[in-house]
Design a protein around this motif. Structure first.
Motif, PDB file in Angstrom:
ATOM      1  N   GLN A  71      -5.061  -2.802  -7.869  1.00 27.98           N
ATOM      2  CA  GLN A  71      -5.623  -1.913  -8.778  1.00 27.98           C
ATOM      3  C   GLN A  71      -4.975  -0.540  -8.947  1.00 27.98           C
ATOM      4  OE1 GLN A  71     -10.020  -3.105  -7.966  1.00 27.98           O
ATOM      5  NE2 GLN A  71     -10.000  -0.715  -8.092  1.00 27.98           N
ATOM      6  N   LYS A  72      -4.659  -0.094  -7.797  1.00 24.06           N
ATOM      7  CA  LYS A  72      -3.867   1.338  -7.855  1.00 24.06           C
ATOM      8  C   LYS A  72      -2.376   1.148  -8.417  1.00 24.06           C
ATOM      9  CE  LYS A  72      -2.354   3.124  -4.123  1.00 24.06           C
ATOM     10  NZ  LYS A  72      -2.363   3.412  -2.430  1.00 24.06           N
TER      11      LYS A  72
ATOM     12  N   ARG B 118       0.974  -1.145   0.084  1.00 19.95           N
ATOM     13  CA  ARG B 118      -0.015   0.016   0.009  1.00 19.95           C
ATOM     14  C   ARG B 118       0.807   1.269  -0.041  1.00 19.95           C
ATOM     15  NH1 ARG B 118      -4.224  -1.466   4.416  1.00 19.95           N
ATOM     16  NH2 ARG B 118      -5.809  -2.368   3.228  1.00 19.95           N
TER      17      ARG B 118
ATOM     18  N   PRO C 150       2.813   4.482  -0.427  1.00 21.24           N
ATOM     19  CA  PRO C 150       3.355   5.157  -1.497  1.00 21.24           C
ATOM     20  C   PRO C 150       4.868   5.276  -1.766  1.00 21.24           C
ATOM     21  CG  PRO C 150       1.982   6.566  -0.266  1.00 21.24           C
ATOM     22  CD  PRO C 150       2.166   5.222   0.433  1.00 21.24           C
ATOM     23  N   ASP C 151       5.537   4.960  -0.349  1.00 18.60           N
ATOM     24  CA  ASP C 151       6.930   5.175  -0.450  1.00 18.60           C
ATOM     25  C   ASP C 151       7.661   3.879  -0.889  1.00 18.60           C
ATOM     26  OD1 ASP C 151       6.792   7.707   0.343  1.00 18.60           O
ATOM     27  OD2 ASP C 151       6.658   7.484   2.611  1.00 18.60           O
TER      28      ASP C 151
ATOM     29  N   CYS D 191      -2.153   1.498 -11.882  1.00 14.41           N
ATOM     30  CA  CYS D 191      -2.275   2.814 -12.353  1.00 14.41           C
ATOM     31  C   CYS D 191      -0.905   3.549 -12.193  1.00 14.41           C
ATOM     32  CB  CYS D 191      -3.576   3.636 -12.086  1.00 14.41           C
ATOM     33  SG  CYS D 191      -4.867   2.920 -12.340  1.00 14.41           S
ATOM     34  N   SER D 192       0.067   2.912 -11.525  1.00 11.46           N
ATOM     35  CA  SER D 192       1.168   3.829 -11.014  1.00 11.46           C
ATOM     36  C   SER D 192       1.789   4.377 -12.347  1.00 11.46           C
ATOM     37  CB  SER D 192       2.090   2.748 -10.421  1.00 11.46           C
ATOM     38  OG  SER D 192       3.199   3.493 -10.176  1.00 11.46           O
ATOM     39  N   PRO D 193       2.312   5.594 -11.860  1.00  9.00           N
ATOM     40  CA  PRO D 193       3.101   6.071 -13.012  1.00  9.00           C
ATOM     41  C   PRO D 193       4.660   5.719 -13.330  1.00  9.00           C
ATOM     42  CG  PRO D 193       2.946   7.824 -11.212  1.00  9.00           C
ATOM     43  CD  PRO D 193       2.152   6.626 -10.869  1.00  9.00           C
TER      44      PRO D 193
ATOM     45  N   ARG E 232       3.864  -0.917 -12.510  1.00  7.26           N
ATOM     46  CA  ARG E 232       2.680  -1.693 -13.291  1.00  7.26           C
ATOM     47  C   ARG E 232       2.969  -2.862 -13.752  1.00  7.26           C
ATOM     48  NH1 ARG E 232       2.920   3.540 -15.882  1.00  7.26           N
ATOM     49  NH2 ARG E 232       3.996   2.721 -17.776  1.00  7.26           N
TER      50      ARG E 232
ATOM     51  N   LEU F 147      -3.829  -1.759 -20.185  1.00 10.25           N
ATOM     52  CA  LEU F 147      -2.470  -1.813 -20.174  1.00 10.25           C
ATOM     53  C   LEU F 147      -1.987  -2.446 -21.425  1.00 10.25           C
ATOM     54  CD1 LEU F 147      -1.598  -2.386 -16.349  1.00 10.25           C
ATOM     55  CD2 LEU F 147      -1.626  -0.464 -17.757  1.00 10.25           C
TER      56      LEU F 147
END
Lengths: 658, 648
Positions: free
Chosen positions: B331-332, B283, B285-286, B335-337, B342, B378
């Motif tokens: 899911q998130k 989960r 973000p870091d 969609c990662s940049p 991904r 994707l």
């Protein structure tokens, strides 16, 4: 040297520094978290908000029900939102000589200070700070003025009543000093007192101190300040960043050798890494839009939004979001986007070089050209005809209490397909959302705060090595929720001095020197005498002339002045007393040789004792004692003036006179 | 020494030849030296000797040098510790030495206690890998290996008492001092320990009982410390937290170790903690992309090991609950940049689908999420690696019927068709090789599994794929095309390849139709044209594969006499002529429609064995031949005149 702390908010500081003969205000941030206690101001009449039940006390008395409303378990003040001003009683603000502004977020209280306290001084700030600060103020005034509210609640502020209220109203500080928003007229008047400065420009304040803004890397035109005299240096660090975003990088080298470093404006989310948060922002945005939902980003009209738009510019094609419209709604949206492109000299090197190519520094220009990003002053007018869903909307205010964002929260809050993404760290997102509960839309908290974190601060302090660090008390201990995180506090030696709202700190630092100029003709007349290899001395007799905090030694009016003079600074212009002065002595007395000399002159039974500061020579027979220390010699004998003079002459033989 | 092998083994050092004695003397002198480089050199020489020579005289050598080696341990710090460890381990592994008789175990025990924790770790691992080793020494070595993790547990323990990794007496002596002096030392030691334990776990001679629960606890604690989410009570714990915070190296090593620990079970409350910390990492973000990849891998391994309800092959309720929390995270991540994220998300999805795609609980959770739809999107990702992973994932999802949310009765399978079309589109237009290779693999798998889309019109499918693959510039795509052709051949003609003789059940022979029909089908899909083209491919692996395929086909058809041999018909001659031109590099002319008889005749006339031999030669065999040398020389002489200015 004293520091008066007028704000308790570490990122919205307002401090007054008394240094030499000047009174300098460092920033005047406005704490807007007070607005979270108020109901939102809906742009379009909201039946839900206007029909909220009034709140009554436990004993059933309902005299507050017009002022306080209950909404999903919270109590809100139904009135025009009010702001918590910096402390105004701690120091007479009319005595403030200058105000130094660090960045546009830290000047929002300026009209309150300059217009209502008798302030007559000057405000210094960089051009982008002023221009973007004006936009922020304009937006704020516009948001609040366009939803006129007849009612202004004041009953609840009564101390006895406030005690009875539920939290957080009960715990709100200084509610009696909370004020409504200023007007555009006051904004204009306040901004007219600002004098523009550029990075590294040296500004003399009454000849006493010099102030210099340095690039701080946080926002367009953001600065740290150096306040220095000839022998003292105070650095004021506020809202700085070491990350590579759009502004010019931080100037760290100039902060070196400070006597005192006042450190404010560190990141509010020390555990979140901005890069990770930007990734999180993009992922959640894409996820929502792909599912057919809308994304709402409550934000300020300038700052991080530029970086977000740049990230999205790179991301939308790869994420297949090219057809999704991005809307930026703010009364100052257009100016903000345009302004950012013209402040080339304040941008990072990369963006500066773009100015020489036929392309704008920020890629949001291209987003606008290709119609991917559209901006509107308000949701009325063109926006309503262009509006297409799913979409992404950037709009203010991040507190969710006023501005167009209130409308979108009401509009989209009921669907779980939509998402609100909080990127501004200034407001607790849970508190911001409280009056909108129950909420079906997803809420994502991605605070992006590029200001210094504690690791960067500790590196910075190691590098610039200030003698003393002064900071808000919040920075000297780990956050209450993470008390084991010893890394989330400032760690330096000596330990940082902390301050809190309404506290006066005496800075631990004494001024020891003052610079005095000598007129050339006086300097010509000096005859230095070498007393040690490399050290020459000369006595000076002169008049000390002091004007505008500058001190000059001028030749005395009478040419035949006997030797003498005063080194110490004096403000008077009287002709000094010219009595004949004894010659000045220099040198040291070697004890062994001195004892030999004494013996040669007939003294016997001499005893020498070592003391902490020097020696005591005891002439036991004469019951006399000679104390020899580094900077004084005492001859103690019992009423035998002859003996004393003899001994004195022997001592003087070892010393030089001039 | 080998030269003397005919005589007696020379068990007395005095009997050794003078040069050997001289060498030994030099080594002895070096070992007595105070200069570390000299000691290192001497130790290295001995290590090489003991690891390569197991003659009885080595024991004599060891007995002679042993006191000098042991004396090194008395110095502080121990010089050339790494080389010393290597030497002791090579001596311990040498079958020529009887370890018990020459004090080796004592030396090893002594060394373990003298070396610094970092140096001792390697020795401890080596000792634990030894087959016959006294139990006490093994226990000591294991304690050395566990010590850093025991420190971590001790520093972060909520209350006093042993951490569970080491017994109380050993734990008392454990101090966190060795971890705390510097970040680099702490991180290095912890990573090394984790890697050593990870290597040890799968070995049969690993220590027993294996302290699974405390090790799990230590791995979880380390991961929590790195995230700052643990709340150590002691000062040492807080210091450790500050050192490890955000340390990617320790995170990676701990996640790998945690994944390996999934081979064993643990107490349920710890397993819950494992899943919680993994979810926290997925989960966050870091989490850096590499950490995230490891977190995905570890999660998959733990999911694999999660207990099954007896009598039911579906996932248990805890795992399903976890899955429901995991899918929004996935899911998130999709969609990662960051493309690496991904990509690893897609790989994880493929693994999960392959494993549990058939199980109701998993299917239900996955179909209720947005994951299948995001995966489909994707396929058009700008990053080729992501497209490739998306192709593989979609292939897997489609094989399991997980591609579409339950479709209405009016469009059954409409999206499935479009996936086939989409993959064919990628195969024919994608500018990068990876997605195209992935498509070929998916198609091969689909053909093998008789995927619904393929079964409808297999011939058209194979023909279409082979046509596109044959024109691909990437040799791996062409080679994969041959693999697909082979699968098709086997479906038409029955098994061609010899299967493993030890297989429990003999492979079920595909119901092969009459040979003629099968060959006609192969001709219709233009398989032969594809194979012949591949036979003369400029990339050797493609040509080899094609050669093997044609040889198998020839062997299969050789026994059949149902087909006439039109050996001298004009068709055969023209095909052979065309193939000659192809071989010469001119592949412009197609072979046209072929008849099975013609193909067989051409096959029989070709020297496929010869070709296989030529292809099996290494690619530089021409360059190595004497003829090539001569050609080179001649060429050099030929151009010498022109290149006089050339200085070299």
């Amino acid at each position: 040297m004293k520091l008066y702390c007028l704000s308790g908010h570490p990122t919205l500081p307002c401090n007054v520094l008394k240094f030499k003969s000047t009174t300098i205000m460092l920033d005047c941030g406005l704490d807007m978290t007070s607005t979270l206690n108020f109901l939102p101001l809906p742009l379009v009449q909201s039946p839900r908000l206007s029909n909220l039940p009034g709140w009554s006390l436990k004993d059933g008395s309902a005299f507050l029900d017009k002022e306080l409303k209950e909404c999903s378990g919270h109590v809100f003040v139904d009135s025009v939102p009010e702001f918590c001003l910096p402390e105004t009683e701690l120091i007479d603000l009319s005595t403030v000589d200058v105000i130094l502004i660090s960045n546009y977020h830290c000047m929002m209280a300026l009209p309150y200070i300059t217009e209502h306290t008798g302030f007559t001084g000057t405000v210094y700030a960089t051009e982008p700070t002023v221009q973007i600060g004006r936009l922020l103020m304009e937006e704020l005034v516009n948001f609040i003025e366009r939803v006129p509210k007849a009612q202004s609640a004041s009953l609840w502020k009564n101390k006895d009543i406030q005690r009875l209220l539920p939290s957080p109203l009960k715990d709100a500080v200084e509610v009696s000093t909370w004020r409504r928003c200023y007007t555009m007229q006051e904004v204009n008047s306040a901004l007219s007192k600002i004098q523009l400065v550029g990075y590294s420009q040296k500004i003399e304040l009454f000849g006493a101190v010099q102030v210099t803004p340095l690039s701080s890397g946080y926002a367009l035109g953001s600065s740290n300040w150096i306040i220095q005299s000839h022998y003292e240096k105070v650095s004021y660090v506020s809202g700085s960043s070491l990350l590579t975003t759009h502004p010019q990088p931080m100037d760290q080298a100039s902060l070196k050798n400070s006597d005192v470093l006042i450190l404010t404006g560190l990141t509010q989310i020390p555990t979140a890494n901005p890069d990770g948060m930007v990734g999180e922002f993009c992922s959640n945005l894409a996820l929502t839009v792909r599912n057919g939902g809308n994304v709402l980003v409550p934000c300020y009209p300038s700052g991080v939004i530029y970086d977000l738009l740049e990230c999205l510019y790179q991301y939308i094609d790869s994420a297949g979001l090219s057809n999704i419209p991005f809307y930026f709604i703010s009364p100052v949206a257009n100016s903000s986007l345009e302004f950012s492109q013209i402040f080339a000299e304040w941008l990072c090197h990369n963006k500066q070089t773009k100015v020489y190519l036929p392309e704008p520094p920020f890629p949001h220009a291209e987003l606008i050209q290709t119609n991917k990003l559209k901006h509107y002053p308000s949701l009325h007018g063109d926006f309503s005809s262009d509006f297409r869903q799913p979409c992404v909307v950037f709009t203010g205010h991040p507190s969710l209490r006023f501005g167009d964002v209130v409308h979108f929260m009401e509009l989209w809050g009921k669907s779980s397909l939509n998402t609100v993404i909080f990127t501004e760290p200034d407001f607790s997102y849970l508190e911001a959302l409280a009056p909108y509960q129950p909420l079906a839309m997803k809420c994502i908290y991605c605070p992006i705060d590029t200001r210094l974190n504690f690791i960067q601060v500790s590196k910075l302090l190691k590098e610039v090595q200030p003698l003393h660090v002064v900071c808000p008390e919040q920075y000297t201990q780990p956050p209450p929720a993470q008390s084991h995180r010893m890394d989330l506090m400032i760690d330096c030696q000596p330990p940082a001095m902390s301050y809190r709202r309404a506290e006066v700190l005496a800075l631990p630092f004494k001024r020891r020197y003052e610079k005095i100029e000598i007129m050339p003709e006086l300097a010509d007349a000096l005859v230095p005498m070498e007393i040690k290899p490399g050290i020459s001395l000369a006595t000076v007799s002169a008049v000390l002339h002091t004007k505008d905090n500058k001190h000059v030694l001028q030749p005395p009016p009478r040419p035949a002045q006997p030797i003498g003079g005063k080194k110490r600074k004096r403000a008077s212009e009287d002709i000094p007393d010219c009595k004949v002065l004894k010659p000045l002595l220099s040198g040291s007395i070697p004890v062994e040789q001195f004892v030999q000399t004494l013996e040669k002159h007939g003294f016997s039974d001499i005893k020498v004792e070592d003391t902490a500061k020097g020696h005591i020579v005891l002439l036991q027979e004469a019951e006399t004692l000679i104390q020899i220390e580094e900077d004084s010699t005492h001859i103690i004998c019992d009423n035998d003036e002859m003996l004393r003079v003899r001994l004195r002459d022997l001592v003087l033989k070892f010393l030089q006179k001039f | 020494m080998r030269g003397l092998a005919e005589g007696p083994p020379g068990l007395q050092a005095d009997d050794w030849p003078p040069c050997a004695q001289k060498i030994v003397g030099h080594i002895e002198e070096s070992l007595r030296s105070t200069a570390t480089p000299q000691i290192t050199q001497a130790l290295n020489v001995l290590t090489t000797t003991f690891s390569h020579c197991h003659d009885p005289w080595t024991q004599v050598l060891w007995v002679q040098l042993h006191p000098l080696v042991a004396a090194l341990l008395q110095k502080d710090p121990v010089p050339a510790a790494h080389s010393l460890v290597d030497l002791l381990l090579s001596v311990a592994r040498s079958p020529g030495l009887s370890s018990s008789s020459c004090g080796l175990w004592e030396t090893l025990a002594q060394t373990l206690s003298h070396l610094s924790p970092t140096q001792a770790g390697l020795l401890a691992l080596g000792i634990l890998k030894l087959q016959d080793c006294p139990q006490a020494l093994r226990a000591q070595a294991f304690a050395v290996l566990l010590q850093p993790l025991a420190c971590v547990l001790q520093a972060t323990a909520q209350g006093p008492g042993p951490s569970g990794l080491l017994d109380s007496t050993a734990a008392d002596s454990v101090t966190a001092d060795m971890l705390l002096p510097s970040k680099a030392a702490c991180v290095g030691l912890l990573c090394q320990t984790l890697v050593h334990l990870e290597l040890l776990l799968p070995l049969p001679q690993r220590p027993c009982p294996w302290p699974q629960a405390p090790l799990l606890g230590a791995a979880v604690t380390l991961l929590q410390l790195c995230r700052g989410s643990g709340s150590p009570a002691s000062d040492a714990g807080r210091q450790l937290c500050a050192l490890l915070l955000g340390c990617v190296r320790v995170q990676r090593a701990a996640l790998d170790f945690l994944g390996t620990l999934s081979q064993e079970t643990g107490p349920p409350e710890l397993v819950t903690q494992v899943f919680a910390v993994l979810l926290e990492y997925l989960r966050s973000p870091d989490s850096s992309p590499t950490v995230l990849k490891k977190a995905f891998q570890a999660t998959f391994r733990w999911l694999l090991s999660s207990p099954r309800t007896p009598g039911c092959s579906d996932l248990d309720s805890h795992t399903l609950l976890f899955l429901r929390e995991l899918l929004p995270v996935l899911q998130k991540r999709l969609c990662s940049p960051c493309w690496e994220v991904r990509d690893s998300g897609l790989e994880f999805l493929t693994q999960m689908t392959r494993r549990w795609g058939g199980q109701a609980g998993f299917r239900h959770a996955l179909l209720a999420s947005e994951v299948p739809r995001l995966t489909e999107q994707l396929l058009r990702d700008p990053e080729s690696y992501v497209r490739a992973s998306a192709v593989t994932a979609m292939g897997q999802l489609s094989s399991q019927g997980l591609c579409v949310p339950p479709a209405g009765p009016e469009h059954p399978g409409s999206q499935q068709k479009s996936l086939l079309g989409e993959l064919l589109h990628i195969l024919s237009t994608d500018s990068e090789g990876f997605p195209r290779r992935a498509v070929m693999q998916v198609f091969t798998q689909w053909l093998r599994d008789s995927h619904a889309d393929v079964v409808g019109d297999t011939e058209q499918f194979v023909a279409g794929v082979l046509q596109v693959a044959g024109q691909d510039l990437d040799w791996e795509v062409r080679a994969q095309g041959l693999e697909l052709a082979l699968v098709f051949l086997e479906q038409m003609l029955g098994p061609l390849r010899s299967h493993c003789p030890y297989a429990v059940t003999p492979p079920v022979a595909a119901p092969a139709g009459p040979l003629t029909q099968a060959l006609q089908s192969l001709c219709r899909v233009r398989l032969f044209e594809f194979a012949f083209r591949a036979l003369f491919d400029c990339d050797r692996p493609v040509a080899q594969k094609s050669c093997d395929l044609l040889l198998l086909l020839r062997a299969k058809t050789a026994s059949s006499s149902s087909l006439q041999e039109p050996r001298s018909s004009p068709d055969v001659a023209s095909v052979e002529a065309a193939l000659q031109r192809w071989r010469a590099g001119d592949q412009a002319q197609p072979l046209g429609d072929l008849e099975p008889e013609v193909v067989l005749a051409v096959l029989r006339s070709m020297d496929l064995e010869g070709l296989r031999g030529a292809l099996a030669e290494s690619s530089d065999h021409v360059e190595k031949s004497p003829q090539s040398l001569l050609q080179d020389m001649l060429a050099t002489v030929g151009i010498l005149g022109e290149n006089e200015a050339d200085c070299y």
